[in-house]
Motif scaffolding. Structure first.
Motif, PDB file in Angstrom:
ATOM      1  N   PHE A  35     -40.570 -47.734 -47.282  1.00  0.00           N
ATOM      2  CA  PHE A  35     -40.269 -47.359 -45.905  1.00  0.00           C
ATOM      3  C   PHE A  35     -38.909 -46.666 -45.831  1.00  0.00           C
ATOM      4  O   PHE A  35     -37.974 -47.043 -46.531  1.00  0.00           O
ATOM      5  N   PRO A  36     -38.792 -45.671 -44.973  1.00  0.00           N
ATOM      6  CA  PRO A  36     -37.497 -44.988 -44.837  1.00  0.00           C
ATOM      7  C   PRO A  36     -36.433 -45.915 -44.269  1.00  0.00           C
ATOM      8  O   PRO A  36     -36.722 -46.808 -43.471  1.00  0.00           O
ATOM      9  N   ARG A  37     -35.207 -45.691 -44.699  1.00  0.00           N
ATOM     10  CA  ARG A  37     -34.089 -46.500 -44.215  1.00  0.00           C
ATOM     11  C   ARG A  37     -33.280 -45.769 -43.149  1.00  0.00           C
ATOM     12  O   ARG A  37     -32.397 -46.359 -42.526  1.00  0.00           O
ATOM     13  N   ILE A  38     -33.559 -44.497 -42.970  1.00  0.00           N
ATOM     14  CA  ILE A  38     -32.790 -43.670 -42.042  1.00  0.00           C
ATOM     15  C   ILE A  38     -33.730 -43.102 -40.988  1.00  0.00           C
ATOM     16  O   ILE A  38     -34.836 -42.649 -41.297  1.00  0.00           O
ATOM     17  N   LYS A  39     -33.312 -43.121 -39.751  1.00  0.00           N
ATOM     18  CA  LYS A  39     -34.126 -42.637 -38.652  1.00  0.00           C
ATOM     19  C   LYS A  39     -34.327 -41.136 -38.720  1.00  0.00           C
ATOM     20  O   LYS A  39     -33.588 -40.419 -39.395  1.00  0.00           O
ATOM     21  N   ARG A  40     -35.356 -40.685 -38.016  1.00  0.00           N
ATOM     22  CA  ARG A  40     -35.576 -39.243 -37.854  1.00  0.00           C
ATOM     23  C   ARG A  40     -34.775 -38.754 -36.643  1.00  0.00           C
ATOM     24  O   ARG A  40     -34.252 -39.551 -35.864  1.00  0.00           O
ATOM     25  N   GLU A  41     -34.707 -37.446 -36.503  1.00  0.00           N
ATOM     26  CA  GLU A  41     -33.939 -36.888 -35.385  1.00  0.00           C
ATOM     27  C   GLU A  41     -34.516 -37.291 -34.039  1.00  0.00           C
ATOM     28  O   GLU A  41     -33.776 -37.432 -33.064  1.00  0.00           O
ATOM     29  N   ASP A  42     -35.835 -37.491 -33.974  1.00  0.00           N
ATOM     30  CA  ASP A  42     -36.473 -37.820 -32.705  1.00  0.00           C
ATOM     31  C   ASP A  42     -36.808 -39.304 -32.577  1.00  0.00           C
ATOM     32  O   ASP A  42     -37.549 -39.707 -31.676  1.00  0.00           O
ATOM     33  N   SER A  43     -36.282 -40.140 -33.468  1.00  0.00           N
ATOM     34  CA  SER A  43     -36.546 -41.576 -33.382  1.00  0.00           C
ATOM     35  C   SER A  43     -35.923 -42.165 -32.121  1.00  0.00           C
ATOM     36  O   SER A  43     -34.928 -41.665 -31.598  1.00  0.00           O
ATOM     37  N   LYS A  44     -36.524 -43.248 -31.647  1.00  0.00           N
ATOM     38  CA  LYS A  44     -36.014 -43.933 -30.461  1.00  0.00           C
ATOM     39  C   LYS A  44     -34.786 -44.758 -30.838  1.00  0.00           C
ATOM     40  O   LYS A  44     -34.642 -45.169 -31.980  1.00  0.00           O
ATOM     41  N   MET A  45     -33.942 -45.003 -29.859  1.00  0.00           N
ATOM     42  CA  MET A  45     -32.716 -45.770 -30.065  1.00  0.00           C
ATOM     43  C   MET A  45     -32.784 -47.064 -29.272  1.00  0.00           C
ATOM     44  O   MET A  45     -33.264 -47.098 -28.130  1.00  0.00           O
ATOM     45  N   THR A 117     -24.469 -52.796 -39.157  1.00  0.00           N
ATOM     46  CA  THR A 117     -25.148 -51.598 -39.646  1.00  0.00           C
ATOM     47  C   THR A 117     -26.430 -51.361 -38.857  1.00  0.00           C
ATOM     48  O   THR A 117     -27.267 -52.269 -38.757  1.00  0.00           O
ATOM     49  N   PRO A 118     -26.622 -50.168 -38.296  1.00  0.00           N
ATOM     50  CA  PRO A 118     -27.889 -49.876 -37.615  1.00  0.00           C
ATOM     51  C   PRO A 118     -29.063 -50.041 -38.578  1.00  0.00           C
ATOM     52  O   PRO A 118     -28.970 -49.715 -39.763  1.00  0.00           O
ATOM     53  N   LEU A 119     -30.170 -50.553 -38.056  1.00  0.00           N
ATOM     54  CA  LEU A 119     -31.354 -50.828 -38.864  1.00  0.00           C
ATOM     55  C   LEU A 119     -32.539 -50.043 -38.312  1.00  0.00           C
ATOM     56  O   LEU A 119     -32.877 -50.168 -37.126  1.00  0.00           O
ATOM     57  N   PHE A 120     -33.160 -49.259 -39.181  1.00  0.00           N
ATOM     58  CA  PHE A 120     -34.322 -48.474 -38.763  1.00  0.00           C
ATOM     59  C   PHE A 120     -35.584 -49.306 -38.938  1.00  0.00           C
ATOM     60  O   PHE A 120     -35.813 -49.901 -39.996  1.00  0.00           O
ATOM     61  N   ILE A 121     -36.409 -49.342 -37.894  1.00  0.00           N
ATOM     62  CA  ILE A 121     -37.671 -50.080 -37.913  1.00  0.00           C
ATOM     63  C   ILE A 121     -38.807 -49.066 -37.895  1.00  0.00           C
ATOM     64  O   ILE A 121     -39.145 -48.519 -36.832  1.00  0.00           O
ATOM     65  N   PRO A 122     -39.418 -48.782 -39.057  1.00  0.00           N
ATOM     66  CA  PRO A 122     -40.417 -47.711 -39.122  1.00  0.00           C
ATOM     67  C   PRO A 122     -41.644 -47.943 -38.251  1.00  0.00           C
ATOM     68  O   PRO A 122     -42.191 -46.985 -37.684  1.00  0.00           O
ATOM     69  N   VAL A 123     -42.113 -49.199 -38.119  1.00  0.00           N
ATOM     70  CA  VAL A 123     -43.363 -49.430 -37.395  1.00  0.00           C
ATOM     71  C   VAL A 123     -43.259 -49.065 -35.919  1.00  0.00           C
ATOM     72  O   VAL A 123     -44.270 -48.768 -35.275  1.00  0.00           O
ATOM     73  N   SER A 124     -42.045 -49.088 -35.380  1.00  0.00           N
ATOM     74  CA  SER A 124     -41.858 -48.671 -33.989  1.00  0.00           C
ATOM     75  C   SER A 124     -41.024 -47.398 -33.881  1.00  0.00           C
ATOM     76  O   SER A 124     -40.693 -46.969 -32.772  1.00  0.00           O
TER      77      SER A 124
END
Length: 213
Positions: A35-45, A117-124
């Motif tokens: 799973f990616p550890r870094i958000k995409r540009e359009d990911s929700k915050m 540290t911000p945490l990216f949650i891929p499933v959401s």
């Protein structure tokens, strides 16, 4: 007690353990699927509030049991928090607003200690920023029953025993995966919440901050 908030803030400011430490509590699907550890540009915050407060000479934090609903975080134990809204001035504001709405805490009683540290949650497809705050007294909770089943008060000292970190298979979204979790008084704390708790506990240990007052 007066010096404890400053000690915690200083420990956070010295440097964060980061994503690698958070992922020590990750479930197996994160590893297997890379799973990616870094958000995409359009990911929700989004943001959550890790509220610390004294209770009977222990440093405690607040978790809550979410209700069962049609969503990826149904029924989970989590920190108060949620998605950022257009009117929020910052993610700190998001965390405080959501926590007030869900648990009834008084926002003005919370002092900011720092961010984890911000945490990216891929499933959401959401990046969650953990906001650490301090209250000089235990809050008077008033839960929003549409969002919270009940409050879980956690002593950080109770998380310091490595034997309460366990692993077992869980059926998640029709898939059997191995999940690492904190077994705290029978409460199964896993996923993003466990990962954020693990970073917080690591900060305390590395900086020799006591879990009691």
């Amino acid at each position: 007690m007066e010096q404890m908030p400053a000690k915690i803030a200083a420990a956070i400011a010295r440097g964060l353990p980061g994503t690698d430490v958070q992922w020590e509590m990750a479930s197996s699907d994160r590893m297997i699927r890379d799973f990616p550890r870094i958000k995409r540009e359009d990911s929700k915050m989004a943001a959550v509030l890790i509220l610390l407060y004294p209770e009977h000479n222990h440093i405690c934090t607040l978790l809550m049991q979410r209700p069962v609903y049609n969503g990826v975080h149904s029924g989970q134990i989590s920190f108060p928090g949620g998605r950022a809204e257009p009117g929020d001035a910052s993610l700190i504001e998001t965390a405080l607003r959501e926590a007030a709405e869900e648990t009834g805490i008084v926002r003005e009683s919370v002092s900011l200690l720092g961010l984890l540290t911000p945490l990216f949650i891929p499933v959401s497809d959401t990046e969650v920023t953990p906001v650490v705050g301090w209250s000089n007294t235990k809050p008077s909770f008033r839960i929003n029953e549409s969002e919270v089943v009940h409050i879980i008060e956690v002593k950080l000292s109770g998380l310091s025993d490595p034997l309460i970190i366990r692993e077992k298979p869980f059926l998640i979204r029709n898939e059997m995966i191995k999940v690492k979790y904190y077994d705290y008084n029978g409460n199964v704390i896993w996923g993003a919440t466990a990962m954020l708790l693990h970073e917080l506990m690591t900060i305390f240990r590395r900086n020799q901050v006591q879990f009691t007052l």
